[in-house]
Every structure is written in structure tokens, then in C-alpha cells.
Design a protein around this motif. Structure first.
Motif, short mmCIF file in Angstrom:
data_model
loop_
_atom_site.label_atom_id
_atom_site.label_comp_id
_atom_site.label_asym_id
_atom_site.label_seq_id
_atom_site.Cartn_x
_atom_site.Cartn_y
_atom_site.Cartn_z
N MET A 68 0.83 -1.18 0.00
CA MET A 68 0.00 0.00 0.00
C MET A 68 0.88 1.26 0.00
O MET A 68 0.48 2.28 -0.54
CB MET A 68 -0.96 -0.03 1.19
CG MET A 68 -2.03 -1.11 1.04
SD MET A 68 -3.33 -1.12 2.31
CE MET A 68 -2.43 -1.59 3.74
N THR A 69 2.07 1.13 0.58
CA THR A 69 3.02 2.25 0.56
C THR A 69 3.43 2.56 -0.88
O THR A 69 3.54 3.73 -1.26
CB THR A 69 4.27 1.91 1.41
OG1 THR A 69 3.85 1.61 2.73
CG2 THR A 69 5.26 3.05 1.43
N GLU A 70 3.61 1.52 -1.65
CA GLU A 70 3.95 1.72 -3.06
C GLU A 70 2.83 2.47 -3.78
O GLU A 70 3.10 3.37 -4.59
CB GLU A 70 4.18 0.36 -3.73
CG GLU A 70 4.50 0.46 -5.20
CD GLU A 70 4.61 -0.90 -5.86
OE1 GLU A 70 4.68 -0.92 -7.10
OE2 GLU A 70 4.63 -1.93 -5.17
N ALA A 71 1.59 2.14 -3.49
CA ALA A 71 0.46 2.81 -4.12
C ALA A 71 0.43 4.29 -3.75
O ALA A 71 0.18 5.14 -4.61
CB ALA A 71 -0.85 2.13 -3.71
N VAL A 72 0.69 4.59 -2.48
CA VAL A 72 0.72 5.99 -2.05
C VAL A 72 1.85 6.73 -2.78
O VAL A 72 1.66 7.87 -3.23
CB VAL A 72 0.88 6.09 -0.52
CG1 VAL A 72 1.15 7.51 -0.08
CG2 VAL A 72 -0.36 5.54 0.18
N ALA A 73 3.00 6.08 -2.93
CA ALA A 73 4.12 6.71 -3.64
C ALA A 73 3.76 6.95 -5.11
O ALA A 73 4.06 8.02 -5.66
CB ALA A 73 5.37 5.86 -3.52
N LEU A 74 3.11 5.99 -5.74
CA LEU A 74 2.71 6.17 -7.15
C LEU A 74 1.69 7.30 -7.29
O LEU A 74 1.78 8.11 -8.21
CB LEU A 74 2.12 4.87 -7.71
CG LEU A 74 3.11 3.76 -8.04
CD1 LEU A 74 2.37 2.48 -8.37
CD2 LEU A 74 4.02 4.17 -9.18
N ALA A 75 0.74 7.35 -6.37
CA ALA A 75 -0.26 8.43 -6.43
C ALA A 75 0.40 9.78 -6.19
O ALA A 75 0.09 10.76 -6.88
CB ALA A 75 -1.36 8.17 -5.39
N THR A 76 1.33 9.84 -5.25
CA THR A 76 2.05 11.08 -4.98
C THR A 76 2.87 11.50 -6.19
O THR A 76 2.87 12.68 -6.57
CB THR A 76 2.97 10.91 -3.75
OG1 THR A 76 2.17 10.53 -2.63
CG2 THR A 76 3.72 12.19 -3.43
N ALA A 77 3.54 10.55 -6.81
CA ALA A 77 4.33 10.85 -8.01
C ALA A 77 3.43 11.38 -9.12
O ALA A 77 3.79 12.32 -9.83
CB ALA A 77 5.08 9.61 -8.48
N THR A 78 2.25 10.79 -9.26
CA THR A 78 1.30 11.24 -10.28
C THR A 78 0.93 12.70 -10.06
O THR A 78 0.96 13.51 -10.99
CB THR A 78 0.03 10.37 -10.25
OG1 THR A 78 0.40 9.01 -10.48
CG2 THR A 78 -0.96 10.80 -11.31
N CYS B 85 9.16 2.20 -7.41
CA CYS B 85 9.79 1.09 -8.14
C CYS B 85 10.71 0.31 -7.23
O CYS B 85 10.80 -0.92 -7.31
CB CYS B 85 10.57 1.61 -9.35
SG CYS B 85 9.54 2.28 -10.65
N GLY B 86 11.43 1.01 -6.34
CA GLY B 86 12.32 0.34 -5.41
C GLY B 86 11.57 -0.57 -4.46
O GLY B 86 12.03 -1.67 -4.13
N ILE B 87 10.41 -0.12 -4.01
CA ILE B 87 9.58 -0.96 -3.14
C ILE B 87 9.18 -2.22 -3.89
O ILE B 87 9.30 -3.34 -3.39
CB ILE B 87 8.34 -0.20 -2.64
CG1 ILE B 87 8.75 0.93 -1.71
CG2 ILE B 87 7.37 -1.15 -1.94
CD1 ILE B 87 7.61 1.86 -1.35
N GLN B 88 8.70 -2.04 -5.11
CA GLN B 88 8.30 -3.18 -5.93
C GLN B 88 9.49 -4.09 -6.21
O GLN B 88 9.37 -5.31 -6.20
CB GLN B 88 7.68 -2.70 -7.25
CG GLN B 88 7.21 -3.80 -8.15
CD GLN B 88 6.02 -4.56 -7.60
OE1 GLN B 88 5.19 -3.99 -6.90
NE2 GLN B 88 5.93 -5.82 -7.90
N ASN B 89 10.63 -3.49 -6.44
CA ASN B 89 11.84 -4.23 -6.75
C ASN B 89 12.25 -5.17 -5.63
O ASN B 89 12.83 -6.22 -5.87
CB ASN B 89 12.97 -3.23 -7.02
CG ASN B 89 13.96 -3.71 -8.02
OD1 ASN B 89 13.69 -4.62 -8.79
ND2 ASN B 89 15.11 -3.09 -8.02
N GLY B 90 11.95 -4.79 -4.40
CA GLY B 90 12.33 -5.59 -3.26
C GLY B 90 11.38 -6.75 -2.98
O GLY B 90 11.63 -7.55 -2.09
N MET B 91 10.32 -6.84 -3.74
CA MET B 91 9.35 -7.89 -3.50
C MET B 91 9.53 -9.02 -4.50
O MET B 91 9.84 -8.82 -5.65
CB MET B 91 7.93 -7.34 -3.62
CG MET B 91 7.65 -6.29 -2.57
SD MET B 91 5.96 -5.68 -2.45
CE MET B 91 5.26 -5.78 -4.03
N ALA B 92 9.38 -10.22 -4.01
CA ALA B 92 9.40 -11.40 -4.87
C ALA B 92 8.48 -12.42 -4.22
O ALA B 92 8.21 -12.37 -3.03
CB ALA B 92 10.81 -11.95 -5.02
#
Length: 129
Positions: A1-11, A29-36
Motif C-alpha cells: 500500500m506504501t507503493e500505491a501511495v508513492a505512485l499516487a504522490t508521483a502522479t 519502483c524500489g519498493i516493488q523491486n524488493g518484493m518477490a
């Protein structure tokens, strides 16, 4: 959800012409990058195309050496690779057509996925028996 907030903020920042939206998008992207994820012992990388190609190469090498390879693994990895390719093309087309607003749907989908997972993990949503 933090990634979503960052994407919305970037938008919002990028739509306003504030260049600080770029590192905020990079943070997402870094948050997403750390997930597998792991699926039957196979690591599913969510952002690493090079990792998928490496995994396909390892599987091919195992096959050449005569080791058994489960048929679903290369199919899954090839599907992910094709998904990355099509997603990259779609992302570029959306960016060209809509500009930074094209990050918005990604933010919404990411938030929905994160919220759904959170509710599942906290037993708000029922788990299948």
C-alpha cells in the motif's frame, strides 16, 4: 500500500510539473523491486526481467545436461517475460497518450492488491479451507 501511495504522490507531483515526482516514482519502483514471490520453489521476480532470463537460461542448461525440468516452470517464466514486454509497451503507449496520469491506474491496482492482501492476512477476509 506504501507503493500505491508513492505512485499516487508521483502522479500528482508530475502532473503539477514538479520534478520531485521522478524520485518518488523511483521510490515506488524500489519498493516493488524488493518484493518477490515463491511458487513451488521457483522465485517469481516482480520487476527483474534479467532475473527471468537468467532463470530461463538455468532451466535450459539443466535440460541440456539431462536433468529433469518441470514443464510448467519455463512456461510460467516465458509468460512473465511476455507480460513484461507487453506491459512495457502498454506503459509507453499510455505515457505518450496520457502523460503522468498513466501512473494512476497502477496506483489504484496496487492499493487494491495491498488492501486485499492486508485484509486476508488479518483475517478480515475469509481464507479458503
Amino acid at each position: 500500500m506504501t507503493e500505491a501511495v508513492a505512485l499516487a504522490t508521483a502522479t500528482v507531483l508530475l502532473r503539477a510539473g514538479v520534478s520531485a515526482g521522478v524520485p518518488v516514482a523511483a521510490f515506488a519502483c524500489g519498493i516493488q523491486n524488493g518484493m518477490a514471490s515463491s511458487y513451488y520453489g521457483l522465485i517469481i521476480r516482480t520487476t527483474h526481467v534479467t532475473g527471468i532470463v537468467t532463470d530461463l537460461g538455468v532451466i535450459l542448461g539443466q535440460r541440456i545436461r539431462g536433468h529433469p525440468v518441470e514443464g510448467w516452470k519455463p512456461l510460467l517464466l516465458a509468460g512473465l517475460l511476455i507480460g513484461f514486454l507487453l506491459g512495457g509497451i502498454a506503459g509507453q503507449l499510455m505515457l505518450t497518450a496520457f502523460g503522468p496520469v498513466s501512473l494512476g491506474p497502477a496506483a489504484v491496482v496496487t492499493m487494491a492488491g495491498g488492501a486485499g492482501y492486508f485484509m486476508w492476512r488479518t483475517n478480515v477476509l475469509p481464507r479458503p479451507e
